[in-house]
Design a protein around this motif. Structure first.
Motif, PDB file in Angstrom:
ATOM      1  N   VAL A 103       0.854  -1.181   0.000  1.00 22.86           N
ATOM      2  CA  VAL A 103       0.000   0.000   0.000  1.00 22.86           C
ATOM      3  C   VAL A 103       0.894   1.236   0.000  1.00 22.86           C
ATOM      4  O   VAL A 103       1.895   1.291   0.719  1.00 22.86           O
ATOM      5  CB  VAL A 103      -0.961  -0.023   1.203  1.00 22.86           C
ATOM      6  N   GLY A 104       0.562   2.189  -0.834  1.00 17.77           N
ATOM      7  CA  GLY A 104       1.372   3.385  -1.020  1.00 17.77           C
ATOM      8  C   GLY A 104       2.231   3.311  -2.270  1.00 17.77           C
ATOM      9  O   GLY A 104       2.821   4.306  -2.677  1.00 17.77           O
ATOM     10  N   SER A 105       2.300   2.130  -2.880  1.00 23.88           N
ATOM     11  CA  SER A 105       3.061   1.957  -4.116  1.00 23.88           C
ATOM     12  C   SER A 105       2.246   2.427  -5.315  1.00 23.88           C
ATOM     13  O   SER A 105       1.023   2.509  -5.257  1.00 23.88           O
ATOM     14  CB  SER A 105       3.391   0.473  -4.341  1.00 23.88           C
ATOM     15  N   ARG A 106       2.978   2.670  -6.396  1.00 17.61           N
ATOM     16  CA  ARG A 106       2.324   2.964  -7.667  1.00 17.61           C
ATOM     17  C   ARG A 106       2.625   1.833  -8.637  1.00 17.61           C
ATOM     18  O   ARG A 106       3.747   1.309  -8.657  1.00 17.61           O
ATOM     19  CB  ARG A 106       2.804   4.293  -8.244  1.00 17.61           C
ATOM     20  N   ILE A 107       1.599   1.476  -9.412  1.00 20.22           N
ATOM     21  CA  ILE A 107       1.759   0.421 -10.402  1.00 20.22           C
ATOM     22  C   ILE A 107       1.351   0.952 -11.773  1.00 20.22           C
ATOM     23  O   ILE A 107       0.637   1.952 -11.885  1.00 20.22           O
ATOM     24  CB  ILE A 107       0.927  -0.839 -10.049  1.00 20.22           C
ATOM     25  N   ARG A 108       1.830   0.274 -12.809  1.00 19.22           N
ATOM     26  CA  ARG A 108       1.430   0.569 -14.178  1.00 19.22           C
ATOM     27  C   ARG A 108       1.545  -0.726 -14.967  1.00 19.22           C
ATOM     28  O   ARG A 108       2.061  -1.731 -14.477  1.00 19.22           O
ATOM     29  CB  ARG A 108       2.290   1.662 -14.803  1.00 19.22           C
ATOM     30  N   ALA A 109       1.081  -0.671 -16.214  1.00 17.63           N
ATOM     31  CA  ALA A 109       1.099  -1.872 -17.048  1.00 17.63           C
ATOM     32  C   ALA A 109       1.843  -1.626 -18.348  1.00 17.63           C
ATOM     33  O   ALA A 109       1.867  -0.510 -18.881  1.00 17.63           O
ATOM     34  CB  ALA A 109      -0.321  -2.326 -17.350  1.00 17.63           C
ATOM     35  N   THR A 110       2.445  -2.695 -18.829  1.00 20.89           N
ATOM     36  CA  THR A 110       2.957  -2.764 -20.189  1.00 20.89           C
ATOM     37  C   THR A 110       2.330  -4.002 -20.816  1.00 20.89           C
ATOM     38  O   THR A 110       1.807  -4.876 -20.109  1.00 20.89           O
ATOM     39  CB  THR A 110       4.490  -2.876 -20.247  1.00 20.89           C
ATOM     40  N   GLY A 111       2.379  -4.080 -22.136  1.00 24.59           N
ATOM     41  CA  GLY A 111       1.787  -5.225 -22.798  1.00 24.59           C
ATOM     42  C   GLY A 111       2.563  -5.640 -24.024  1.00 24.59           C
ATOM     43  O   GLY A 111       3.416  -4.905 -24.531  1.00 24.59           O
ATOM     44  N   GLU A 112       2.251  -6.837 -24.483  1.00 24.87           N
ATOM     45  CA  GLU A 112       2.805  -7.359 -25.728  1.00 24.87           C
ATOM     46  C   GLU A 112       1.760  -8.256 -26.367  1.00 24.87           C
ATOM     47  O   GLU A 112       1.171  -9.112 -25.689  1.00 24.87           O
ATOM     48  CB  GLU A 112       4.075  -8.165 -25.471  1.00 24.87           C
ATOM     49  N   ILE A 113       1.513  -8.059 -27.643  1.00 28.33           N
ATOM     50  CA  ILE A 113       0.599  -8.939 -28.358  1.00 28.33           C
ATOM     51  C   ILE A 113       1.335 -10.251 -28.611  1.00 28.33           C
ATOM     52  O   ILE A 113       2.372 -10.278 -29.277  1.00 28.33           O
ATOM     53  CB  ILE A 113       0.107  -8.302 -29.667  1.00 28.33           C
ATOM     54  N   ILE A 114       0.813 -11.324 -28.054  1.00 25.80           N
ATOM     55  CA  ILE A 114       1.447 -12.633 -28.127  1.00 25.80           C
ATOM     56  C   ILE A 114       0.953 -13.419 -29.335  1.00 25.80           C
ATOM     57  O   ILE A 114       1.739 -14.051 -30.038  1.00 25.80           O
ATOM     58  CB  ILE A 114       1.185 -13.434 -26.831  1.00 25.80           C
ATOM     59  N   SER A 115      -0.355 -13.398 -29.572  1.00 19.72           N
ATOM     60  CA  SER A 115      -0.890 -14.131 -30.717  1.00 19.72           C
ATOM     61  C   SER A 115      -2.189 -13.493 -31.180  1.00 19.72           C
ATOM     62  O   SER A 115      -2.882 -12.828 -30.410  1.00 19.72           O
ATOM     63  CB  SER A 115      -1.114 -15.609 -30.378  1.00 19.72           C
ATOM     64  N   VAL A 116      -2.472 -13.721 -32.447  1.00 15.17           N
ATOM     65  CA  VAL A 116      -3.721 -13.261 -33.067  1.00 15.17           C
ATOM     66  C   VAL A 116      -4.141 -14.352 -34.040  1.00 15.17           C
ATOM     67  O   VAL A 116      -3.320 -14.847 -34.817  1.00 15.17           O
ATOM     68  CB  VAL A 116      -3.544 -11.930 -33.828  1.00 15.17           C
ATOM     69  N   GLU A 117      -5.413 -14.736 -33.980  1.00 10.60           N
ATOM     70  CA  GLU A 117      -5.908 -15.747 -34.910  1.00 10.60           C
ATOM     71  C   GLU A 117      -7.396 -15.557 -35.154  1.00 10.60           C
ATOM     72  O   GLU A 117      -8.098 -14.943 -34.345  1.00 10.60           O
ATOM     73  CB  GLU A 117      -5.619 -17.152 -34.393  1.00 10.60           C
ATOM     74  N   GLU A 118      -7.841 -16.085 -36.282  1.00 11.74           N
ATOM     75  CA  GLU A 118      -9.264 -16.081 -36.595  1.00 11.74           C
ATOM     76  C   GLU A 118      -9.881 -17.325 -35.972  1.00 11.74           C
ATOM     77  O   GLU A 118      -9.394 -18.431 -36.187  1.00 11.74           O
ATOM     78  CB  GLU A 118      -9.467 -16.076 -38.106  1.00 11.74           C
ATOM     79  N   ILE A 119     -10.926 -17.114 -35.185  1.00  9.86           N
ATOM     80  CA  ILE A 119     -11.627 -18.212 -34.511  1.00  9.86           C
ATOM     81  C   ILE A 119     -13.121 -17.934 -34.553  1.00  9.86           C
ATOM     82  O   ILE A 119     -13.565 -16.859 -34.122  1.00  9.86           O
ATOM     83  CB  ILE A 119     -11.188 -18.350 -33.036  1.00  9.86           C
ATOM     84  N   LYS A 120     -13.884 -18.863 -35.072  1.00 10.58           N
ATOM     85  CA  LYS A 120     -15.349 -18.785 -35.034  1.00 10.58           C
ATOM     86  C   LYS A 120     -15.866 -17.435 -35.513  1.00 10.58           C
ATOM     87  O   LYS A 120     -16.617 -16.756 -34.814  1.00 10.58           O
ATOM     88  CB  LYS A 120     -15.871 -19.106 -33.643  1.00 10.58           C
ATOM     89  N   LEU A 121     -15.444 -17.032 -36.687  1.00 13.09           N
ATOM     90  CA  LEU A 121     -15.880 -15.778 -37.316  1.00 13.09           C
ATOM     91  C   LEU A 121     -15.455 -14.539 -36.526  1.00 13.09           C
ATOM     92  O   LEU A 121     -16.057 -13.478 -36.658  1.00 13.09           O
ATOM     93  CB  LEU A 121     -17.392 -15.773 -37.541  1.00 13.09           C
ATOM     94  N   ALA A 122     -14.441 -14.679 -35.713  1.00  7.74           N
ATOM     95  CA  ALA A 122     -13.955 -13.554 -34.906  1.00  7.74           C
ATOM     96  C   ALA A 122     -12.433 -13.509 -34.972  1.00  7.74           C
ATOM     97  O   ALA A 122     -11.784 -14.416 -35.474  1.00  7.74           O
ATOM     98  CB  ALA A 122     -14.417 -13.702 -33.461  1.00  7.74           C
ATOM     99  N   ILE A 123     -11.891 -12.428 -34.455  1.00 11.38           N
ATOM    100  CA  ILE A 123     -10.447 -12.284 -34.300  1.00 11.38           C
ATOM    101  C   ILE A 123     -10.155 -12.387 -32.809  1.00 11.38           C
ATOM    102  O   ILE A 123     -10.711 -11.632 -32.004  1.00 11.38           O
ATOM    103  CB  ILE A 123      -9.944 -10.916 -34.843  1.00 11.38           C
ATOM    104  N   GLN A 124      -9.300 -13.338 -32.461  1.00  9.84           N
ATOM    105  CA  GLN A 124      -8.922 -13.530 -31.059  1.00  9.84           C
ATOM    106  C   GLN A 124      -7.481 -13.091 -30.870  1.00  9.84           C
ATOM    107  O   GLN A 124      -6.604 -13.474 -31.639  1.00  9.84           O
ATOM    108  CB  GLN A 124      -9.087 -14.990 -30.648  1.00  9.84           C
ATOM    109  N   SER A 125      -7.258 -12.284 -29.838  1.00  9.37           N
ATOM    110  CA  SER A 125      -5.903 -11.843 -29.519  1.00  9.37           C
ATOM    111  C   SER A 125      -5.551 -12.239 -28.098  1.00  9.37           C
ATOM    112  O   SER A 125      -6.406 -12.291 -27.213  1.00  9.37           O
ATOM    113  CB  SER A 125      -5.772 -10.324 -29.681  1.00  9.37           C
ATOM    114  N   VAL A 126      -4.281 -12.534 -27.921  1.00  7.82           N
ATOM    115  CA  VAL A 126      -3.718 -12.786 -26.591  1.00  7.82           C
ATOM    116  C   VAL A 126      -2.706 -11.683 -26.338  1.00  7.82           C
ATOM    117  O   VAL A 126      -1.769 -11.497 -27.115  1.00  7.82           O
ATOM    118  CB  VAL A 126      -3.053 -14.169 -26.498  1.00  7.82           C
ATOM    119  N   VAL A 127      -2.941 -10.923 -25.268  1.00  8.60           N
ATOM    120  CA  VAL A 127      -2.041  -9.837 -24.881  1.00  8.60           C
ATOM    121  C   VAL A 127      -1.451 -10.173 -23.522  1.00  8.60           C
ATOM    122  O   VAL A 127      -2.191 -10.400 -22.560  1.00  8.60           O
ATOM    123  CB  VAL A 127      -2.780  -8.478 -24.831  1.00  8.60           C
ATOM    124  N   ARG A 128      -0.131 -10.237 -23.461  1.00  7.62           N
ATOM    125  CA  ARG A 128       0.546 -10.447 -22.177  1.00  7.62           C
ATOM    126  C   ARG A 128       0.647  -9.094 -21.476  1.00  7.62           C
ATOM    127  O   ARG A 128       1.221  -8.149 -22.007  1.00  7.62           O
ATOM    128  CB  ARG A 128       1.939 -11.042 -22.379  1.00  7.62           C
TER     129      ARG A 128
END
Length: 152
Positions: A103-128
């Protein structure tokens, strides 16, 4: 700075794209206490400031699941996908809590796109998503979020 994709198909081929960092977010006792109330998890290490001061972390710490839940706060700062009829959160993989967030700390996020694929008429992405703690080398939390976008 938020990375914008104007339609889900624009994600295809974006594996390895880095996202963020987001703005810093202060983790204060009021946020931790509110999470404890909502989840009914009032373990002393999170909510008893006096007892936790003598505990293993020298003060209260955020619940791991509070840190995880803040991914919903950070994701829109990391990535924005437009041009879809609807989207769903499919879940998360590889969740790890690596460091406590005092408690009292500050946090933030970074990300990376790991995978992208077409699945069931949709686009699925995995972001770490990596939740960093200010002035610490070891992150608080790392997980792979899975989102599915159904084009218009």
């Amino acid at each position: 700075m938020t990375r914008v994709y104007h339609q889900p198909a624009d994600l295809i081929g974006q594996e390895g794209a880095l996202l963020g960092p987001t703005d810093w977010l202060l983790i204060d006792q009021a946020r931790v206490d509110g999470f404890a109330d909502v989840t009914n998890d009032h373990q002393w290490i999170h909510v008893d400031v006096d007892r936790a001061a003598a505990g293993p972390f020298g003060g209260t710490i955020a619940h791991g699941y509070l840190t995880l839940s803040l991914v919903n706060h950070f994701l829109p700062e990391l990535i924005e996908v437009r041009g879809f009829a609807h989207a769903v959160n499919v879940g998360a993989d590889r969740l790890r809590f690596l460091s406590p967030v005092k408690v009292g700390s500050r946090i933030r996020a970074t990300g990376e796109i790991i995978s992208v694929e077409e699945i069931k008429l949709a686009i699925q992405s995995v972001v770490r998503v990596t939740i960093e703690i200010e002035n610490q080398t070891k992150p608080a939390c790392v997980l792979d979020t899975i989102s599915r976008y159904f084009p218009e």
